[in-house]
Write an enzyme that holds these catalytic residues in place. Structure first.
Site, PDB file in Angstrom:
ATOM      1  N   GLU A   1      16.950 -19.042  -5.346  1.00  0.00           N
ATOM      2  CA  GLU A   1      16.653 -17.701  -5.855  1.00  0.00           C
ATOM      3  C   GLU A   1      16.221 -17.764  -7.325  1.00  0.00           C
ATOM      4  O   GLU A   1      15.296 -17.052  -7.732  1.00  0.00           O
ATOM      5  CB  GLU A   1      17.883 -16.804  -5.663  1.00  0.00           C
ATOM      6  CG  GLU A   1      17.783 -15.399  -6.205  1.00  0.00           C
ATOM      7  CD  GLU A   1      16.654 -14.550  -5.618  1.00  0.00           C
ATOM      8  OE1 GLU A   1      16.023 -14.966  -4.634  1.00  0.00           O
ATOM      9  OE2 GLU A   1      16.399 -13.466  -6.167  1.00  0.00           O
TER      10      GLU A   1
ATOM     11  N   GLU B   1       7.819 -16.054  -9.290  1.00  0.00           N
ATOM     12  CA  GLU B   1       7.273 -14.724  -8.998  1.00  0.00           C
ATOM     13  C   GLU B   1       6.706 -14.042 -10.235  1.00  0.00           C
ATOM     14  O   GLU B   1       5.648 -13.437 -10.175  1.00  0.00           O
ATOM     15  CB  GLU B   1       8.381 -13.800  -8.450  1.00  0.00           C
ATOM     16  CG  GLU B   1       8.693 -13.957  -6.983  1.00  0.00           C
ATOM     17  CD  GLU B   1       9.799 -13.009  -6.549  1.00  0.00           C
ATOM     18  OE1 GLU B   1       9.650 -12.383  -5.501  1.00  0.00           O
ATOM     19  OE2 GLU B   1      10.837 -12.904  -7.242  1.00  0.00           O
TER      20      GLU B   1
ATOM     21  N   HIS C   1      16.243 -37.714  -3.355  1.00  0.00           N
ATOM     22  CA  HIS C   1      15.335 -38.031  -2.250  1.00  0.00           C
ATOM     23  C   HIS C   1      13.913 -37.556  -2.521  1.00  0.00           C
ATOM     24  O   HIS C   1      13.161 -37.302  -1.580  1.00  0.00           O
ATOM     25  CB  HIS C   1      15.865 -37.426  -0.948  1.00  0.00           C
ATOM     26  CG  HIS C   1      17.216 -37.950  -0.574  1.00  0.00           C
ATOM     27  ND1 HIS C   1      17.418 -39.246  -0.165  1.00  0.00           N
ATOM     28  CD2 HIS C   1      18.427 -37.353  -0.577  1.00  0.00           C
ATOM     29  CE1 HIS C   1      18.712 -39.431   0.076  1.00  0.00           C
ATOM     30  NE2 HIS C   1      19.340 -38.298  -0.174  1.00  0.00           N
TER      31      HIS C   1
ATOM     32  N   TRP D   1      -2.801  -2.823  -1.734  1.00  0.00           N
ATOM     33  CA  TRP D   1      -2.528  -4.257  -1.835  1.00  0.00           C
ATOM     34  C   TRP D   1      -3.473  -4.896  -0.833  1.00  0.00           C
ATOM     35  O   TRP D   1      -3.297  -4.743   0.377  1.00  0.00           O
ATOM     36  CB  TRP D   1      -1.065  -4.536  -1.491  1.00  0.00           C
ATOM     37  CG  TRP D   1      -0.648  -5.964  -1.681  1.00  0.00           C
ATOM     38  CD1 TRP D   1      -0.167  -6.539  -2.818  1.00  0.00           C
ATOM     39  CD2 TRP D   1      -0.635  -7.001  -0.679  1.00  0.00           C
ATOM     40  NE1 TRP D   1       0.119  -7.872  -2.593  1.00  0.00           N
ATOM     41  CE2 TRP D   1      -0.158  -8.181  -1.286  1.00  0.00           C
ATOM     42  CE3 TRP D   1      -0.994  -7.059   0.663  1.00  0.00           C
ATOM     43  CZ2 TRP D   1      -0.020  -9.384  -0.606  1.00  0.00           C
ATOM     44  CZ3 TRP D   1      -0.853  -8.257   1.355  1.00  0.00           C
ATOM     45  CH2 TRP D   1      -0.371  -9.406   0.710  1.00  0.00           C
TER      46      TRP D   1
ATOM     47  N   CYS E   1       0.854  -1.181   0.000  1.00  0.00           N
ATOM     48  CA  CYS E   1       0.000   0.000   0.000  1.00  0.00           C
ATOM     49  C   CYS E   1       0.893   1.235   0.000  1.00  0.00           C
ATOM     50  O   CYS E   1       1.897   1.305   0.687  1.00  0.00           O
ATOM     51  CB  CYS E   1      -0.941   0.083   1.179  1.00  0.00           C
ATOM     52  SG  CYS E   1      -2.102  -1.256   1.306  1.00  0.00           S
TER      53      CYS E   1
ATOM     54  N   ARG F   1       4.364  -0.752  -4.638  1.00  0.00           N
ATOM     55  CA  ARG F   1       4.058  -1.167  -3.268  1.00  0.00           C
ATOM     56  C   ARG F   1       2.731  -1.920  -3.195  1.00  0.00           C
ATOM     57  O   ARG F   1       2.443  -2.605  -2.207  1.00  0.00           O
ATOM     58  CB  ARG F   1       3.968   0.046  -2.348  1.00  0.00           C
ATOM     59  CG  ARG F   1       5.260   0.814  -2.236  1.00  0.00           C
ATOM     60  CD  ARG F   1       5.074   1.960  -1.295  1.00  0.00           C
ATOM     61  NE  ARG F   1       4.884   1.506   0.064  1.00  0.00           N
ATOM     62  CZ  ARG F   1       5.855   1.382   0.940  1.00  0.00           C
ATOM     63  NH1 ARG F   1       7.075   1.685   0.618  1.00  0.00           N
ATOM     64  NH2 ARG F   1       5.616   0.954   2.154  1.00  0.00           N
TER      65      ARG F   1
ATOM     66  N   ASN G   1      -2.356   2.224   5.586  1.00  0.00           N
ATOM     67  CA  ASN G   1      -1.454   1.132   5.232  1.00  0.00           C
ATOM     68  C   ASN G   1      -1.244   0.341   6.512  1.00  0.00           C
ATOM     69  O   ASN G   1      -0.904   0.926   7.534  1.00  0.00           O
ATOM     70  CB  ASN G   1      -0.135   1.750   4.728  1.00  0.00           C
ATOM     71  CG  ASN G   1       0.899   0.714   4.344  1.00  0.00           C
ATOM     72  OD1 ASN G   1       0.615  -0.478   4.353  1.00  0.00           O
ATOM     73  ND2 ASN G   1       2.086   1.170   4.009  1.00  0.00           N
ATOM     74  N   GLY G   2      -1.466  -0.966   6.494  1.00  0.00           N
ATOM     75  CA  GLY G   2      -1.317  -1.770   7.714  1.00  0.00           C
ATOM     76  C   GLY G   2      -2.576  -2.573   7.961  1.00  0.00           C
ATOM     77  O   GLY G   2      -3.402  -2.741   7.061  1.00  0.00           O
TER      78      GLY G   2
ATOM     79  N   LYS H   1      12.633 -16.415  -8.617  1.00  0.00           N
ATOM     80  CA  LYS H   1      12.465 -15.407  -9.675  1.00  0.00           C
ATOM     81  C   LYS H   1      11.455 -15.889 -10.707  1.00  0.00           C
ATOM     82  O   LYS H   1      10.580 -15.153 -11.114  1.00  0.00           O
ATOM     83  CB  LYS H   1      13.789 -15.107 -10.393  1.00  0.00           C
ATOM     84  CG  LYS H   1      14.818 -14.274  -9.674  1.00  0.00           C
ATOM     85  CD  LYS H   1      14.436 -12.854  -9.393  1.00  0.00           C
ATOM     86  CE  LYS H   1      13.650 -12.715  -8.149  1.00  0.00           C
ATOM     87  NZ  LYS H   1      14.095 -12.411  -6.920  1.00  0.00           N
TER      88      LYS H   1
ATOM     89  N   LYS I   1       6.079  -5.121  -3.359  1.00  0.00           N
ATOM     90  CA  LYS I   1       7.515  -4.918  -3.192  1.00  0.00           C
ATOM     91  C   LYS I   1       7.904  -4.853  -1.722  1.00  0.00           C
ATOM     92  O   LYS I   1       8.917  -5.377  -1.306  1.00  0.00           O
ATOM     93  CB  LYS I   1       7.894  -3.607  -3.892  1.00  0.00           C
ATOM     94  CG  LYS I   1       9.368  -3.280  -3.855  1.00  0.00           C
ATOM     95  CD  LYS I   1      10.118  -4.182  -4.775  1.00  0.00           C
ATOM     96  CE  LYS I   1      11.612  -3.971  -4.711  1.00  0.00           C
ATOM     97  NZ  LYS I   1      12.322  -5.133  -5.254  1.00  0.00           N
TER      98      LYS I   1
HETATM   99  C1  G6P Z   1       8.649  -9.118  -0.875  1.00  0.00           C
HETATM  100  C2  G6P Z   1       9.310  -8.829  -2.206  1.00  0.00           C
HETATM  101  C3  G6P Z   1      10.565  -9.669  -2.358  1.00  0.00           C
HETATM  102  C4  G6P Z   1      11.497  -9.434  -1.190  1.00  0.00           C
HETATM  103  C5  G6P Z   1      10.808  -9.675   0.151  1.00  0.00           C
HETATM  104  C6  G6P Z   1      11.656  -9.176   1.313  1.00  0.00           C
HETATM  105  O1  G6P Z   1       8.129 -10.395  -0.871  1.00  0.00           O
HETATM  106  O2  G6P Z   1       8.406  -9.087  -3.265  1.00  0.00           O
HETATM  107  O3  G6P Z   1      11.225  -9.332  -3.563  1.00  0.00           O
HETATM  108  O4  G6P Z   1      12.605 -10.270  -1.293  1.00  0.00           O
HETATM  109  O5  G6P Z   1       9.573  -8.953   0.216  1.00  0.00           O
HETATM  110  O6  G6P Z   1      11.765  -7.786   1.203  1.00  0.00           O
HETATM  111  P1  G6P Z   1      12.911  -6.917   1.847  1.00  0.00           P
HETATM  112  O7  G6P Z   1      12.581  -5.511   1.451  1.00  0.00           O
HETATM  113  O8  G6P Z   1      12.817  -7.113   3.331  1.00  0.00           O
HETATM  114  O9  G6P Z   1      14.207  -7.382   1.311  1.00  0.00           O
END
Ligand code: G6P
Length: 610
Positions: A484, A491, A507, A74, A2, A27, A100-101, A488, A605
């Site tokens: 990772e 996501e 396994h 969001w 948000c 956001r 926001n929250g 990616k 984000k």
């Molecule tokens: C969200 C984002 C990710 C990020 C994670 C942690 O899920 O979409 O890309 O890795 O938060 O965020 P931070 O700002 O704490 O690294």
């Protein structure tokens, strides 16, 4: 998660609100809305979908006041819809509020207000708060006190901005657990959840802390605690450049951020690598050097991509600093009653510096007497401010929701910390330190070489864009890279992908392998290389399609279906290079599938709710 923006001044608020919301859209982007005060009248417009939808339906001539607030959402409580979008308006139509929250006790507040005759129209937690402000106004008359009294009844987290048609010259803002900053201009003030929203208009900002609120008018801002104690706040300068939050000719922020990595790697290292001495200089850790030397255990907590960086950090620190390291999801750490001792050192890794679970982990560890250090990107973010020391990664604003350049810069900073701590503890020789330093300094050029080969990755993406599953394998330092790479891909392309330590494949995941299963294997030349080659043999024996990330083709040319070559570096630094083709692979597959790369569905984000 948000985005909040607010303006009070003499200019027309709407264009700045819309512009700010577009910058904050990363956001949260399921709906947005604005409330503008125009001639003592509250004008509200809310729209599901992108901010451009809101812009289309909010003509400037109908929303032309000089005071206003805007929100990009969001969803947590209630689906994305026009009615659930913020601002929410009080029953009597005089107060508009964005939030926001999460208001955790909204049900009980709502029940009480319903008994008093308030009619709720949305499914949100936020609506309870705006009606409560109206109710409190009956008690006090003025908006500021009403907001204060309302917030005192709230459990949960909030960043809020409130306006009222009865006091059309001001915005009231408050924060607990969700970021809020004030932008200080000449004859105007701004409110925002993130400096990106207001940086074109002012670089002077004030960071509100939890439990603080402010009254903004065009000429002044007053800061107080929620308990009504005046406080004097320092004005900070935001240093990043406006160009850093624009696409700069690239189709997507994500691609721009991938391509920026040679530069962001340099920035993360600038002035910090002492190659001749084989160590690092990190001024943010100066005051905690004794602790770094004496800590009996280090704990790294983080979420998402930052957690993957933490895993690589564990391998580095245990190998060279010879200190036990534990890496834990912040969300687990905070709730499982972890054993934390005053002799423990806790690292929090967070790009945004605002992730709710990571912040809560920080506070939990502090209460237990541990020392906490932040590894953050956003300067002045809450985690950075609440840490006792730390290191900024200096990657510049990261807008694409899928983290790329922040990850590699986090790894650089963890390498620097490893160098510093290991040399300080005497567990790494000067010669070893010099080799690692030289290898670090060579990383940007090696990253450039990988990026020059980006078209080859695109060709592979074309072949695999329609598959439904992917497996990523790696060992040692590159096991977290496998995680990772898989993250990616899922996501941004919505393809199911799993990362595994290569040896674990037998396994379980091996059962999935057939001629349709692409398996990305990180097979660069490190101490586990021969073992990884055997793992690839196991995949090929079951007709899996192998995409290898490798330093050379020798053993692989008859085994792998595709080989993406990357330059070799020190083992501990190899994740920094090896992840780059995986970022590119995910990016190109997502683009070819027509996905919204920068704003993937359901994600945000900066996750400022639990
Ligand atoms: C969200 C984002 C990710 C990020 C994670 C942690 O899920 O979409 O890309 O890795 O938060 O965020 P931070 O700002 O704490 O690294």
């Amino acid at each position: 998660m948000c985005g909040i923006v607010g303006y009070v001044g003499t200019r027309t608020a709407l264009p700045m609100l819309i512009d700010g919301l577009k910058r904050l859209e990363y956001r949260g982007y399921d709906s947005s809305g604005i409330a503008v005060l125009r001639g003592g009248e509250l004008k509200v417009q809310k729209k599901v979908g992108k901010v451009s939808e809101l812009e289309r339906t909010a003509p400037p001539d109908r929303y032309d006041g000089a005071v206003g607030i805007g929100h990009t959402r969001w969803a947590t409580h209630g689906e994305p819809s026009d009615v659930n979008a913020h601002p929410h308006v009080s029953h009597d139509g005089t107060v508009a509020l964005i939030h926001n929250g999460i208001i955790e006790n909204y049900r009980s507040i709502r029940a009480k207000l319903e008994k008093l005759g308030y009619v709720f129209v949305s499914a949100t937690d936020t609506e309870a708060l705006v009606h409560l402000v109206q109710e409190m106004k009956k008690v006090t008359g003025d908006l500021e006190t009403a907001v204060r009294l309302a917030l005192r009844q709230v459990d949960g987290t909030y960043g809020v901005a409130v306006v009222s048609s009865q006091e059309p010259d001001r915005i009231i803002v408050a924060r607990k657990g969700s970021p809020l900053i004030i932008g200080v201009g000449e004859g105007e003030h701004f409110a925002a959840s993130d400096a990106a929203a207001i940086v074109p208009y002012t670089r002077h900002v004030v960071y509100l802390e939890d439990g603080e609120m402010a009254v903004l008018t065009k000429d002044r801002f007053e800061t107080k605690t929620i308990d009504n104690v005046d406080i004097v706040k320092q004005v900070h300068q935001v240093t990043f450049d406006i160009g850093e939050i624009e696409k700069g000719g690239y189709d997507h922020f994500m691609l721009k951020e991938i391509m920026e990595q040679p530069e962001t790697l340099r920035n993360a290292m600038r002035g910090r690598v002492l190659a001749a001495e084989g160590t690092a200089k990190l001024s943010g850790l100066r005051d905690v050097m004794l602790l770094l030397e004496s800590a009996q255990r280090m704990i790294i907590t983080a979420c998402g991509t930052s957690w993957h960086a933490g895993l690589v950090g564990e391998y580095m620190l245990e190998q060279y600093a010879k200190v036990p390291v534990e890496v834990e999801y912040a969300s687990e750490f905070r709730y499982r009653n972890p054993i934390v001792r005053p002799t423990d050192l806790l690292f929090l890794i967070s790009q945004s510096g605002e992730t709710a679970d990571t912040l809560a982990a920080l506070r939990e560890a502090k209460t237990k007497g541990a020392s906490v250090l932040g590894i953050c990107n956003v300067v002045g973010s809450t985690i950075a401010r609440e840490s006792q020391g730390g290191v900024y990664i200096h990657a510049g604003p990261e807008i694409g929701v899928a983290s790329t350049k922040a990850f590699t810069s986090q790894l650089v900073v963890l390498s620097l910390i490893t160098l510093l701590v290991s040399r300080q503890r005497g567990t790494m020789t000067a010669e070893q330190g010099r080799i690692v330093s030289e290898e670090m300094l060579a990383l940007p050029e090696k990253a450039e070489a990988i990026l020059r080969n980006a078209d080859a990755v695109r060709a592979i993406a074309q072949e695999f864009k329609d598959t439904s599953n992917f497996l990523y394998l790696g060992r040692g330092y590159n096991f977290p890279v496998a995680l990772e790479g898989a993250l990616k891909l899922k996501e941004i392309s919505y393809i199911h992908a799993e990362g595994y330590p290569a040896a674990e494949m037998k396994h379980g995941p091996i059962a999935l392998i057939d001629e349709n299963m692409p398996v990305v294997v990180i097979a660069t030349k490190d101490s586990t290389y021969d073992k990884v080659i055997s793992n690839i043999q196991e995949v090929k024996a079951r007709k899996g399609r192998v995409i290898a990330i490798a330093n050379e083709t020798d053993h692989l040319k008859d085994l792998a279906d595709h080989i993406i070559l990357v330059p070799q570096t020190a083992d501990m630094l190899s994740p920094i290079l090896n992840v780059i083709p995986l970022q590119l692979l995910a990016y190109h597959i997502a683009v070819l599938r027509g996905c919204n790369v920068d704003q993937p569905r359901n994600l945000a984000k900066s996750v400022t709710v639990e």
